[in-house]
Design a protein around this motif. Sequence first.
Motif, short mmCIF file in Angstrom:
data_model
loop_
_atom_site.label_atom_id
_atom_site.label_comp_id
_atom_site.label_asym_id
_atom_site.label_seq_id
_atom_site.Cartn_x
_atom_site.Cartn_y
_atom_site.Cartn_z
N TRP A 1 0.84 -1.21 0.00
CA TRP A 1 0.00 0.00 0.00
C TRP A 1 0.88 1.27 0.00
N GLY A 2 1.93 1.23 0.80
CA GLY A 2 2.83 2.39 0.90
C GLY A 2 3.39 2.76 -0.46
N ALA B 1 0.21 6.60 16.58
CA ALA B 1 0.17 6.98 15.16
C ALA B 1 0.78 8.36 14.92
N HIS B 2 1.00 9.13 15.98
CA HIS B 2 1.63 10.45 15.84
C HIS B 2 3.05 10.34 15.29
N ARG B 3 3.61 9.15 15.32
CA ARG B 3 4.96 8.97 14.77
C ARG B 3 4.93 8.94 13.24
N LEU C 1 3.76 15.79 3.67
CA LEU C 1 2.62 16.13 4.51
C LEU C 1 1.72 14.90 4.58
N LEU C 2 1.33 14.52 5.78
CA LEU C 2 0.45 13.36 5.94
C LEU C 2 -0.37 13.49 7.21
N THR D 1 -4.55 3.73 12.12
CA THR D 1 -3.13 3.90 12.46
C THR D 1 -2.25 3.15 11.47
N ASN D 2 -2.65 1.93 11.16
CA ASN D 2 -1.80 1.12 10.29
C ASN D 2 -1.87 1.54 8.82
N MET D 3 -2.96 2.22 8.45
CA MET D 3 -3.01 2.79 7.10
C MET D 3 -2.00 3.95 7.02
N THR D 4 -2.00 4.79 8.05
CA THR D 4 -1.07 5.92 8.07
C THR D 4 0.37 5.43 8.16
N ARG D 5 0.56 4.36 8.93
CA ARG D 5 1.89 3.77 9.02
C ARG D 5 2.36 3.29 7.65
#
Length: 597
Positions: free
Chosen positions: A183-184, A305-307, A295-296, A275-279
């Motif tokens: 996905w990334g 998820a702030h990381r 930017l994300l 969280t894991n989508m953003t990761r």
Amino acid sequence: GKMNLDMGFKDKNLISIEIPKQDVGVYIIQAENNLEIIKEFMTLVGKSYLPPKWAFGFQQSRWSYENSEKIDWVIEEFRKNDIPCDCIYLDIDYMVEFMDFTLNKDLFPDFEKWIVEKKKQGIRIIPIIDAGVKVKDGYETYEVGKANNYFCKNKEGEDFQAAVWPGLCTFPDFLNPEVRKWWGKEYKKLIDLGIEGFWNDMNEPAIFYSPERLEKAIDGALEAKGKNLGVYDFFNLKDSFLNLSNNESDYKAFYHTDKDGKKMNHYDVHNIYGTNMTRAASEGFQEINKEKRFLLFSRASHIGAHRYGGIWTGDNHSWWSHLLLNIQMLPSLNMCGFLYSGADTGGFGANASGELINRWNQFSIFAPLYRNHSALGTRTQEPFAFSTEEMEHNRNFIKFRYALIPYIYSEFLKSRENNKPYLMPLSFVYNDEREKDVQDQILAGDSLMLTPVYMPNQKGRTVYLPEDMLFCQVKKWDEIKFQTLSKGDHYIQAGIDTIPLFIRKDKILPLAKPEKCVDDMKGDTLQLICYLDKKATYELYDDDGVTNNAELLKANIEITLKNGEPQVVVEKSEKLKYRKFNLMIILSNGKVFNKNI
Ligand code: GLC
């Protein structure tokens, strides 16, 4: 998974936290005070995501700007009306049939060339990415995901399908590292066209309906046809449709597989899906371009998820009560580690008035993520969409935001470095009983206390000062009226054209000359406004604003009083771009000194 928090609701003397599942780790943090507890917590969960510096500029969004011409017009309005802006957003309609990582070329012809052109105008274009992947033969993302078993499964082991924007969708199993990797890399399709930022949406995941439950509701409706329904039958029928979306039973109907092949019911891991989508996105960016900051931010999120990215507070409304909510939510998000956060300025749903937009801007200029966004079918709410007078106020407020960028960016970097919140309650710093009651004033970084007006028809408001402070009535970045006020209760004047702001005692506020976008702010001069009692200090942080692991550049400013005259010492990193400092020093007795060094 699910957690019930009862903060003295059933029993006033009891805070109860109920976690139905067994596998829970509990961390108990003991420290001297609230701020120290939060610092320990933030140390535990890790360092915040770092956005590029341009992501601290003003951002304009709308569901949806329908094509590139419309966006050109929006940019022209910003530039023509001398209102700074750094980003314009693409909501779902830029895609083909709401399919992630596709682009509607009829609406956006010559996209790559257009993106380059926009960047020259100081504008970055930020597309949305949704969690649901349209079920459609021949659509690459769907085909690859299906062929590799990358989607969540139903009880029978088939791809789980439910509807979002494009109708039936499948949902990538972001809990699986292999899926995240895939996905990334999908983001590369748009990054290759010049895109430098994204917002991840509908990643709870939001579900409009599942086919099975929709069919049941329709059957019920057909059965009711022609019948005289009493209260219970009618409400049951109504609820069978109203409860279709985001229903617990749908979340219980699909499964994830972790890296060791272990199956997990979605319901038990629901909170970490977003969280894991953003990761996945964040780790994808690292692979695609290790050096570069993107930017994300995401709608759904969870501790940790702030990381990977920031967060916005989702679909609020153009209501005054939601402005107050915004003021109260941002310190909470900061305490959870989400430094890059903000709300839809002006409100997403419902229609905004010019007055609401003015007041909301007066607050949002202090939020790291500062974006105006509104829903389909609502009144447009760009800063120039209202009366000439209201537009002028918006221009002044947004320009003040740009003047504040050295401060906000510095405070953001400092908070990130030292694991502390940027926006926080007064009681984190002041320890009298009174401060604990204050819920509509917040501290922003080391130097500022914010006292926003959040009700209509006000010419000012009451405030509580925990110590003597410098009251600033900001009309423009270079038109500020100062007044020293003593500890205690006050009524302060703040008409619709005025941002009411306080500089704390012995603190310094740096300001820079605003430009049309952050990249243009190349000046080497800072204005420093100081409220001096005994010894004022400010530690300024900066960096190159674009690369990961950039060198931290610092300046230490110290102002003391010697025989009634202020003495200024500035120590700074050689590479820091600011070289000239124009100081305005205001003493508690109201005496003013101007100094240039
Ligand atoms: C969701 C988002 C909102 C967006 C809309 C359409 O409601 O929260 O920001 O505009 O979807 O994509």
